[in-house]
Design a protein around this motif. Structure first.
Motif, PDB file in Angstrom:
ATOM      1  N   ILE A 280      -0.777   3.975 -19.026  1.00  0.00           N
ATOM      2  CA  ILE A 280      -0.980   3.914 -17.453  1.00  0.00           C
ATOM      3  C   ILE A 280      -2.521   3.716 -17.415  1.00  0.00           C
ATOM      4  N   LYS A 281      -2.767   2.480 -16.689  1.00  0.00           N
ATOM      5  CA  LYS A 281      -4.024   1.968 -16.398  1.00  0.00           C
ATOM      6  C   LYS A 281      -4.350   2.112 -15.172  1.00  0.00           C
ATOM      7  N   PRO A 282      -5.787   1.891 -14.783  1.00  0.00           N
ATOM      8  CA  PRO A 282      -6.172   2.021 -13.283  1.00  0.00           C
ATOM      9  C   PRO A 282      -5.317   0.900 -12.320  1.00  0.00           C
ATOM     10  N   TYR A 283      -5.192  -0.097 -13.205  1.00  0.00           N
ATOM     11  CA  TYR A 283      -4.881  -1.443 -12.531  1.00  0.00           C
ATOM     12  C   TYR A 283      -3.244  -1.649 -12.760  1.00  0.00           C
ATOM     13  N   GLY A 284      -2.577  -0.705 -13.327  1.00  0.00           N
ATOM     14  CA  GLY A 284      -1.244  -0.918 -13.536  1.00  0.00           C
ATOM     15  C   GLY A 284      -0.634  -0.275 -14.946  1.00  0.00           C
ATOM     16  N   LEU A 285       0.643  -0.588 -15.182  1.00  0.00           N
ATOM     17  CA  LEU A 285       1.310   0.085 -16.204  1.00  0.00           C
ATOM     18  C   LEU A 285       1.509  -1.256 -17.608  1.00  0.00           C
ATOM     19  N   ILE A 286       1.322  -0.857 -18.698  1.00  0.00           N
ATOM     20  CA  ILE A 286       1.677  -1.665 -19.950  1.00  0.00           C
ATOM     21  C   ILE A 286       2.804  -1.158 -20.306  1.00  0.00           C
ATOM     22  N   ARG A 297       1.519  -4.809 -12.935  1.00  0.00           N
ATOM     23  CA  ARG A 297       0.233  -4.307 -12.114  1.00  0.00           C
ATOM     24  C   ARG A 297       0.789  -3.305 -10.835  1.00  0.00           C
ATOM     25  N   THR A 298      -0.322  -2.436 -10.112  1.00  0.00           N
ATOM     26  CA  THR A 298      -0.085  -1.543  -9.296  1.00  0.00           C
ATOM     27  C   THR A 298       0.496  -2.443  -7.954  1.00  0.00           C
ATOM     28  N   PHE A 299      -0.179  -3.327  -7.484  1.00  0.00           N
ATOM     29  CA  PHE A 299       0.356  -4.031  -6.547  1.00  0.00           C
ATOM     30  C   PHE A 299       1.555  -4.636  -6.417  1.00  0.00           C
ATOM     31  N   ALA A 300       2.148  -4.900  -7.681  1.00  0.00           N
ATOM     32  CA  ALA A 300       3.575  -5.349  -7.698  1.00  0.00           C
ATOM     33  C   ALA A 300       4.634  -4.457  -8.142  1.00  0.00           C
ATOM     34  N   ILE A 301       4.262  -2.871  -7.823  1.00  0.00           N
ATOM     35  CA  ILE A 301       5.301  -1.975  -8.099  1.00  0.00           C
ATOM     36  C   ILE A 301       6.282  -1.851  -6.896  1.00  0.00           C
ATOM     37  N   SER A 302       5.620  -1.976  -5.741  1.00  0.00           N
ATOM     38  CA  SER A 302       6.230  -1.825  -4.495  1.00  0.00           C
ATOM     39  C   SER A 302       5.829  -2.588  -3.547  1.00  0.00           C
ATOM     40  N   GLU A 307      -0.621   4.797  -4.180  1.00  0.00           N
ATOM     41  CA  GLU A 307      -1.830   5.454  -4.080  1.00  0.00           C
ATOM     42  C   GLU A 307      -2.355   6.127  -5.510  1.00  0.00           C
ATOM     43  N   GLN A 308      -1.174   6.864  -5.973  1.00  0.00           N
ATOM     44  CA  GLN A 308      -1.290   7.605  -7.296  1.00  0.00           C
ATOM     45  C   GLN A 308      -0.458   7.186  -8.384  1.00  0.00           C
ATOM     46  N   LEU A 309      -0.509   6.295  -9.225  1.00  0.00           N
ATOM     47  CA  LEU A 309       0.255   5.769 -10.073  1.00  0.00           C
ATOM     48  C   LEU A 309       0.818   6.714 -10.973  1.00  0.00           C
ATOM     49  N   ARG A 332       1.165 -13.175 -22.827  1.00  0.00           N
ATOM     50  CA  ARG A 332       1.044 -12.458 -21.592  1.00  0.00           C
ATOM     51  C   ARG A 332       2.412 -12.695 -20.611  1.00  0.00           C
ATOM     52  N   VAL A 333       2.733 -11.471 -20.388  1.00  0.00           N
ATOM     53  CA  VAL A 333       4.008 -11.570 -19.453  1.00  0.00           C
ATOM     54  C   VAL A 333       3.637 -10.328 -18.277  1.00  0.00           C
ATOM     55  N   SER A 334       3.889 -10.832 -16.913  1.00  0.00           N
ATOM     56  CA  SER A 334       3.845 -10.109 -15.959  1.00  0.00           C
ATOM     57  C   SER A 334       5.089  -9.820 -15.163  1.00  0.00           C
ATOM     58  N   LEU A 335       5.230  -8.246 -14.800  1.00  0.00           N
ATOM     59  CA  LEU A 335       6.412  -7.897 -14.315  1.00  0.00           C
ATOM     60  C   LEU A 335       6.189  -7.634 -12.858  1.00  0.00           C
ATOM     61  N   SER A 336       7.083  -7.274 -12.136  1.00  0.00           N
ATOM     62  CA  SER A 336       7.307  -6.902 -10.930  1.00  0.00           C
ATOM     63  C   SER A 336       8.669  -5.948 -10.463  1.00  0.00           C
ATOM     64  N   THR A 337       8.303  -4.840  -9.945  1.00  0.00           N
ATOM     65  CA  THR A 337       9.591  -4.163  -9.247  1.00  0.00           C
ATOM     66  C   THR A 337       9.649  -4.323  -7.830  1.00  0.00           C
TER      67      THR A 337
END
Length: 363
Positions: A280-286, A297-302, A307-309, A332-337
Protein backbone atom coordinates in the motif's frame (compact mmCIF):
# COMPACT_ATOMS: atom_id res chain seq x y z
CA UNK A 1 63.83 -24.06 15.95
CA UNK A 2 60.89 -25.96 14.46
CA UNK A 3 57.19 -25.29 14.96
CA UNK A 4 54.47 -27.69 13.84
CA UNK A 5 50.70 -27.77 14.24
CA UNK A 6 48.30 -30.71 14.43
CA UNK A 7 44.53 -30.98 14.76
CA UNK A 8 43.41 -34.15 16.59
CA UNK A 9 40.40 -35.85 15.01
CA UNK A 10 38.60 -36.34 18.32
CA UNK A 11 38.94 -32.84 19.76
CA UNK A 12 38.23 -29.23 18.75
CA UNK A 13 41.84 -28.37 19.52
CA UNK A 14 44.92 -27.35 17.59
CA UNK A 15 48.26 -28.38 19.09
CA UNK A 16 51.27 -26.12 18.58
CA UNK A 17 54.53 -28.00 19.07
CA UNK A 18 57.64 -25.89 19.63
CA UNK A 19 60.88 -27.84 19.19
CA UNK A 20 63.77 -25.88 20.65
CA UNK A 21 67.40 -26.96 20.79
CA UNK A 22 67.09 -28.86 24.06
CA UNK A 23 63.37 -29.38 24.70
CA UNK A 24 59.92 -29.67 23.15
CA UNK A 25 56.76 -27.87 24.32
CA UNK A 26 53.19 -28.57 23.22
CA UNK A 27 50.59 -25.79 23.50
CA UNK A 28 46.87 -26.61 23.36
CA UNK A 29 44.72 -24.00 21.63
CA UNK A 30 40.98 -24.32 21.20
CA UNK A 31 39.34 -23.74 17.80
CA UNK A 32 36.37 -22.25 19.63
CA UNK A 33 37.95 -18.84 20.12
CA UNK A 34 40.04 -16.57 17.94
CA UNK A 35 43.69 -16.78 18.98
CA UNK A 36 45.30 -16.85 15.54
CA UNK A 37 44.43 -13.26 14.57
CA UNK A 38 46.33 -12.00 17.61
CA UNK A 39 49.13 -14.51 16.87
CA UNK A 40 49.41 -13.03 13.36
CA UNK A 41 49.55 -9.49 14.77
CA UNK A 42 52.15 -10.55 17.35
CA UNK A 43 54.37 -12.00 14.61
CA UNK A 44 53.90 -8.79 12.62
CA UNK A 45 55.08 -6.74 15.58
CA UNK A 46 58.18 -8.91 15.75
CA UNK A 47 58.77 -8.57 12.00
CA UNK A 48 58.71 -4.77 12.25
CA UNK A 49 60.78 -4.76 15.47
CA UNK A 50 57.99 -3.30 17.61
CA UNK A 51 59.51 -4.93 20.68
CA UNK A 52 58.91 -6.12 23.31
CA UNK A 53 55.91 -7.98 21.92
CA UNK A 54 53.72 -10.46 23.76
CA UNK A 55 50.59 -12.49 23.14
CA UNK A 56 48.58 -14.39 25.72
CA UNK A 57 45.78 -16.93 25.53
CA UNK A 58 43.85 -19.10 27.94
CA UNK A 59 42.97 -22.76 27.64
CA UNK A 60 41.73 -25.30 30.15
CA UNK A 61 42.05 -23.02 33.16
CA UNK A 62 45.65 -21.89 32.62
CA UNK A 63 47.34 -19.27 30.48
CA UNK A 64 50.32 -19.27 28.15
CA UNK A 65 52.19 -16.10 27.25
CA UNK A 66 54.69 -15.83 24.40
CA UNK A 67 57.12 -12.93 24.78
CA UNK A 68 59.83 -11.65 22.44
CA UNK A 69 62.40 -9.06 23.53
CA UNK A 70 65.54 -7.74 21.91
CA UNK A 71 68.82 -9.19 23.21
CA UNK A 72 71.07 -7.45 20.67
CA UNK A 73 70.89 -6.15 17.11
CA UNK A 74 70.72 -9.68 15.70
CA UNK A 75 69.43 -11.80 18.58
CA UNK A 76 66.03 -11.99 20.29
CA UNK A 77 64.97 -13.52 23.58
CA UNK A 78 61.96 -15.80 23.04
CA UNK A 79 60.18 -16.59 26.31
CA UNK A 80 57.34 -19.03 27.00
CA UNK A 81 55.46 -18.55 30.28
CA UNK A 82 53.02 -21.36 30.95
CA UNK A 83 50.95 -21.38 34.14
CA UNK A 84 49.49 -24.86 34.51
CA UNK A 85 48.07 -24.58 37.99
CA UNK A 86 47.75 -21.90 40.62
CA UNK A 87 51.26 -22.44 41.98
CA UNK A 88 52.98 -24.16 39.05
CA UNK A 89 54.59 -22.05 36.35
CA UNK A 90 56.91 -23.07 33.52
CA UNK A 91 59.30 -20.33 32.40
CA UNK A 92 61.51 -21.01 29.37
CA UNK A 93 63.72 -18.53 27.51
CA UNK A 94 65.81 -19.22 24.43
CA UNK A 95 67.85 -17.04 22.10
CA UNK A 96 66.90 -16.90 18.43
CA UNK A 97 67.23 -14.76 15.33
CA UNK A 98 64.29 -12.74 14.10
CA UNK A 99 64.20 -14.41 10.67
CA UNK A 100 64.44 -17.88 12.18
CA UNK A 101 61.57 -17.27 14.60
CA UNK A 102 59.26 -15.84 11.91
CA UNK A 103 60.08 -18.58 9.42
CA UNK A 104 59.48 -21.30 12.01
CA UNK A 105 55.99 -20.00 12.78
CA UNK A 106 55.22 -19.27 9.13
CA UNK A 107 56.32 -22.68 7.90
CA UNK A 108 54.50 -24.51 10.69
CA UNK A 109 51.22 -22.68 10.12
CA UNK A 110 51.24 -22.78 6.30
CA UNK A 111 52.12 -26.49 6.25
CA UNK A 112 49.31 -27.17 8.68
CA UNK A 113 46.81 -25.15 6.63
CA UNK A 114 47.87 -26.93 3.45
CA UNK A 115 47.85 -30.53 4.67
CA UNK A 116 45.88 -30.98 7.89
CA UNK A 117 43.65 -28.01 8.67
CA UNK A 118 39.90 -28.75 8.77
CA UNK A 119 37.98 -25.45 8.42
CA UNK A 120 34.70 -27.22 9.19
CA UNK A 121 35.91 -27.71 12.79
CA UNK A 122 36.71 -24.03 13.18
CA UNK A 123 34.52 -21.40 14.82
CA UNK A 124 31.81 -19.56 12.90
CA UNK A 125 33.81 -17.09 10.82
CA UNK A 126 37.45 -17.88 11.59
CA UNK A 127 39.44 -19.41 8.77
CA UNK A 128 43.25 -19.64 8.99
CA UNK A 129 43.44 -19.57 5.19
CA UNK A 130 42.05 -16.04 5.19
CA UNK A 131 45.04 -14.60 7.02
CA UNK A 132 47.93 -13.39 4.86
CA UNK A 133 50.66 -15.39 6.61
CA UNK A 134 53.03 -14.84 3.69
CA UNK A 135 53.24 -11.12 4.55
CA UNK A 136 55.28 -12.05 7.62
CA UNK A 137 58.25 -13.08 5.46
CA UNK A 138 58.18 -9.96 3.27
CA UNK A 139 59.98 -6.73 3.94
CA UNK A 140 57.53 -3.99 4.92
CA UNK A 141 56.43 -2.54 1.57
CA UNK A 142 53.02 -1.20 2.58
CA UNK A 143 53.25 2.17 4.37
CA UNK A 144 52.57 2.08 8.08
CA UNK A 145 52.33 -1.55 9.21
CA UNK A 146 51.18 -0.25 12.57
CA UNK A 147 50.78 -3.58 14.35
CA UNK A 148 50.11 -2.00 17.72
CA UNK A 149 47.08 -0.15 16.33
CA UNK A 150 45.99 -3.29 14.45
CA UNK A 151 46.02 -5.19 17.74
CA UNK A 152 44.00 -2.44 19.40
CA UNK A 153 41.44 -2.44 16.57
CA UNK A 154 41.13 -6.23 16.57
CA UNK A 155 40.07 -6.22 20.23
CA UNK A 156 37.46 -3.47 19.94
CA UNK A 157 33.83 -4.44 19.29
CA UNK A 158 31.59 -1.64 18.06
CA UNK A 159 28.62 -3.12 16.19
CA UNK A 160 26.20 -0.88 18.13
CA UNK A 161 28.28 2.27 17.59
CA UNK A 162 28.25 3.07 21.35
CA UNK A 163 31.72 1.96 22.36
CA UNK A 164 32.54 5.49 23.60
CA UNK A 165 29.96 4.83 26.33
CA UNK A 166 31.61 1.58 27.43
CA UNK A 167 31.99 0.94 31.16
CA UNK A 168 35.55 -0.29 30.49
CA UNK A 169 37.89 2.75 30.76
CA UNK A 170 40.64 0.94 28.84
CA UNK A 171 38.23 0.29 25.96
CA UNK A 172 37.12 3.93 25.91
CA UNK A 173 40.73 5.08 25.90
CA UNK A 174 41.57 2.74 23.01
CA UNK A 175 38.58 4.00 21.05
CA UNK A 176 39.73 7.61 21.42
CA UNK A 177 43.09 6.72 19.86
CA UNK A 178 41.36 6.08 16.54
CA UNK A 179 40.40 8.69 13.99
CA UNK A 180 36.65 9.10 13.21
CA UNK A 181 37.22 7.29 9.89
CA UNK A 182 38.90 4.35 11.66
CA UNK A 183 36.11 4.21 14.24
CA UNK A 184 33.42 3.99 11.57
CA UNK A 185 35.32 1.28 9.69
CA UNK A 186 35.41 -0.78 12.89
CA UNK A 187 31.66 -0.26 13.27
CA UNK A 188 31.23 -1.40 9.65
CA UNK A 189 33.26 -4.56 10.27
CA UNK A 190 31.24 -5.54 13.32
CA UNK A 191 27.87 -4.66 11.80
CA UNK A 192 28.59 -6.88 8.77
CA UNK A 193 29.20 -9.79 11.11
CA UNK A 194 26.35 -9.05 13.52
CA UNK A 195 23.50 -8.44 11.05
CA UNK A 196 23.65 -11.89 9.45
CA UNK A 197 21.97 -14.40 11.79
CA UNK A 198 24.13 -17.43 12.56
CA UNK A 199 21.42 -19.84 11.39
CA UNK A 200 21.29 -18.07 8.00
CA UNK A 201 25.01 -18.32 7.31
CA UNK A 202 25.64 -20.69 4.43
CA UNK A 203 29.21 -21.98 3.85
CA UNK A 204 29.69 -19.39 1.11
CA UNK A 205 28.53 -16.52 3.38
CA UNK A 206 30.83 -17.73 6.16
CA UNK A 207 33.74 -17.89 3.70
CA UNK A 208 33.19 -14.33 2.52
CA UNK A 209 32.65 -12.96 6.06
CA UNK A 210 35.88 -14.62 7.13
CA UNK A 211 37.81 -13.12 4.23
CA UNK A 212 36.47 -9.58 4.34
CA UNK A 213 36.17 -9.01 8.09
CA UNK A 214 39.82 -7.82 8.13
CA UNK A 215 39.32 -5.53 5.11
CA UNK A 216 37.93 -2.52 7.07
CA UNK A 217 41.00 -2.62 9.35
CA UNK A 218 43.32 -2.80 6.31
CA UNK A 219 41.49 0.19 4.84
CA UNK A 220 41.63 2.10 8.13
CA UNK A 221 45.41 1.59 8.39
CA UNK A 222 46.10 2.08 4.66
CA UNK A 223 47.66 -1.39 4.45
CA UNK A 224 45.69 -3.25 1.78
CA UNK A 225 47.53 -6.02 -0.08
CA UNK A 226 45.32 -6.01 -3.19
CA UNK A 227 47.12 -8.91 -4.87
CA UNK A 228 46.58 -11.17 -1.86
CA UNK A 229 42.88 -10.31 -1.56
CA UNK A 230 42.35 -10.96 -5.27
CA UNK A 231 44.14 -14.32 -5.11
CA UNK A 232 42.17 -15.39 -2.04
CA UNK A 233 38.89 -14.27 -3.60
CA UNK A 234 39.61 -16.37 -6.69
CA UNK A 235 40.41 -19.38 -4.48
CA UNK A 236 37.14 -18.97 -2.54
CA UNK A 237 35.17 -18.62 -5.77
CA UNK A 238 36.66 -21.90 -6.94
CA UNK A 239 36.14 -23.71 -3.62
CA UNK A 240 32.53 -22.63 -3.06
CA UNK A 241 31.59 -22.21 -6.74
CA UNK A 242 30.47 -18.67 -6.01
CA UNK A 243 30.66 -17.67 -9.68
CA UNK A 244 28.30 -20.52 -10.57
CA UNK A 245 25.92 -19.41 -7.82
CA UNK A 246 25.92 -15.86 -9.18
CA UNK A 247 25.48 -17.18 -12.71
CA UNK A 248 22.55 -19.32 -11.56
CA UNK A 249 21.04 -16.29 -9.88
CA UNK A 250 21.30 -14.31 -13.14
CA UNK A 251 19.73 -17.20 -15.06
CA UNK A 252 16.96 -17.28 -12.48
CA UNK A 253 16.30 -13.56 -12.93
CA UNK A 254 16.26 -13.95 -16.71
CA UNK A 255 13.82 -16.83 -16.38
CA UNK A 256 11.53 -14.72 -14.19
CA UNK A 257 11.70 -11.87 -16.71
CA UNK A 258 10.70 -14.19 -19.55
CA UNK A 259 7.83 -15.63 -17.51
CA UNK A 260 6.61 -12.12 -16.62
CA UNK A 261 6.72 -11.05 -20.28
CA UNK A 262 4.83 -14.19 -21.30
CA UNK A 263 2.20 -13.51 -18.67
CA UNK A 264 1.85 -9.90 -19.86
CA UNK A 265 1.32 -11.04 -23.43
CA UNK A 266 -1.64 -13.13 -22.24
CA UNK A 267 -3.36 -10.08 -20.75
CA UNK A 268 -5.33 -7.40 -22.59
CA UNK A 269 -6.85 -4.01 -21.90
CA UNK A 270 -10.43 -4.35 -20.60
CA UNK A 271 -9.78 -7.77 -19.07
CA UNK A 272 -11.08 -8.45 -15.54
CA UNK A 273 -8.34 -9.91 -13.34
CA UNK A 274 -8.08 -11.10 -9.75
CA UNK A 275 -5.12 -10.17 -7.59
CA UNK A 276 -3.71 -9.75 -4.09
CA UNK A 277 -2.62 -6.49 -2.46
CA UNK A 278 1.17 -6.68 -1.98
CA UNK A 279 1.94 -3.13 -0.89
CA UNK A 280 0.00 0.00 0.00
CA UNK A 281 1.63 3.21 -1.22
CA UNK A 282 0.52 6.85 -0.86
CA UNK A 283 -0.33 6.89 -4.57
CA UNK A 284 -2.13 3.53 -4.74
CA UNK A 285 -1.92 -0.25 -4.44
CA UNK A 286 0.65 -2.67 -5.83
CA UNK A 287 -1.39 -5.73 -6.80
CA UNK A 288 -0.02 -9.17 -7.73
CA UNK A 289 -2.12 -10.47 -10.65
CA UNK A 290 -0.59 -13.90 -11.10
CA UNK A 291 3.11 -13.12 -11.05
CA UNK A 292 2.84 -9.61 -12.48
CA UNK A 293 2.80 -6.47 -10.33
CA UNK A 294 0.06 -4.06 -11.41
CA UNK A 295 -0.73 -0.57 -10.13
CA UNK A 296 -4.17 0.45 -8.92
CA UNK A 297 -3.87 4.19 -8.42
CA UNK A 298 -5.84 5.88 -5.65
CA UNK A 299 -7.91 7.97 -8.07
CA UNK A 300 -8.83 4.78 -10.03
CA UNK A 301 -10.30 2.96 -7.01
CA UNK A 302 -13.64 4.75 -6.90
CA UNK A 303 -15.59 7.47 -8.63
CA UNK A 304 -15.76 9.06 -5.18
CA UNK A 305 -12.66 10.49 -3.45
CA UNK A 306 -10.62 7.99 -1.37
CA UNK A 307 -9.30 9.84 1.65
CA UNK A 308 -7.58 7.02 3.59
CA UNK A 309 -6.45 4.14 1.42
CA UNK A 310 -5.46 1.90 4.33
CA UNK A 311 -9.03 2.02 5.68
CA UNK A 312 -10.32 0.52 2.43
CA UNK A 313 -7.60 -2.09 1.77
CA UNK A 314 -5.23 -4.18 3.85
CA UNK A 315 -2.11 -6.10 2.86
CA UNK A 316 -3.13 -9.48 1.42
CA UNK A 317 -6.68 -8.39 0.45
CA UNK A 318 -8.25 -9.94 -2.65
CA UNK A 319 -8.94 -7.43 -5.44
CA UNK A 320 -10.91 -7.78 -8.67
CA UNK A 321 -10.14 -5.02 -11.18
CA UNK A 322 -10.12 -4.09 -14.86
CA UNK A 323 -6.91 -3.60 -16.86
CA UNK A 324 -7.06 -0.06 -18.27
CA UNK A 325 -3.56 0.27 -19.75
CA UNK A 326 -0.47 -1.86 -20.47
CA UNK A 327 3.15 -1.42 -21.51
CA UNK A 328 4.61 -4.88 -22.16
CA UNK A 329 8.13 -3.63 -22.92
CA UNK A 330 8.36 -1.75 -19.62
CA UNK A 331 6.37 -4.40 -17.72
CA UNK A 332 3.69 -1.98 -16.55
CA UNK A 333 -0.01 -2.68 -15.98
CA UNK A 334 -2.57 -0.19 -14.68
CA UNK A 335 -5.83 -1.27 -13.04
CA UNK A 336 -9.15 0.33 -12.21
CA UNK A 337 -12.01 -0.64 -9.94
CA UNK A 338 -13.86 2.63 -10.44
CA UNK A 339 -14.72 1.41 -13.95
CA UNK A 340 -16.57 -1.49 -12.34
CA UNK A 341 -18.76 0.55 -9.99
CA UNK A 342 -22.52 0.50 -10.63
CA UNK A 343 -22.96 3.58 -8.45
CA UNK A 344 -20.21 6.06 -7.49
CA UNK A 345 -18.71 5.06 -4.17
CA UNK A 346 -19.66 1.34 -4.31
CA UNK A 347 -16.00 0.35 -3.81
CA UNK A 348 -15.97 2.25 -0.53
CA UNK A 349 -19.31 0.94 0.77
CA UNK A 350 -19.86 -2.55 -0.66
CA UNK A 351 -16.90 -3.79 -2.75
CA UNK A 352 -18.32 -7.34 -2.92
CA UNK A 353 -21.19 -5.96 -5.02
CA UNK A 354 -18.65 -4.46 -7.43
CA UNK A 355 -16.76 -7.75 -7.67
CA UNK A 356 -19.96 -9.79 -8.23
CA UNK A 357 -21.03 -7.67 -11.19
CA UNK A 358 -17.51 -7.10 -12.55
CA UNK A 359 -17.70 -9.71 -15.36
CA UNK A 360 -20.69 -7.85 -16.79
CA UNK A 361 -18.36 -4.89 -17.47
CA UNK A 362 -15.85 -7.01 -19.41
CA UNK A 363 -16.04 -6.43 -23.17
Amino acid sequence: MKISLTQPTDRSTILIQLELSDLCIIIHTSVLFDFYETLYIWLGQIRDSQLPASTKFYEGGYFIELIVERASNDILWFTIDQQKYEYETIHITTATKLDELLKAFHDGITEFVKHEYRPSDWSVIDDLRNINWGALLKSPTIPGQNWQKRLLMSKLRAYDGKIEQSEDPEERASWKQLTPEQQWLIVLRDVLIAVIPVNNRTPSIIALLSLYRTLPVDIALGEIDSDWYEGRRVALNREYELDKMRSFSQQEKECRRILTTTRLKMLRVGQIVDGTVKRIKPYGLIVDIGGVNALLRTFAISQMPVEQLDLVFKHGDWVRAMIVSMDIERGRVSLSTSELEVEPGDMLKQPWKVYETATEKQP
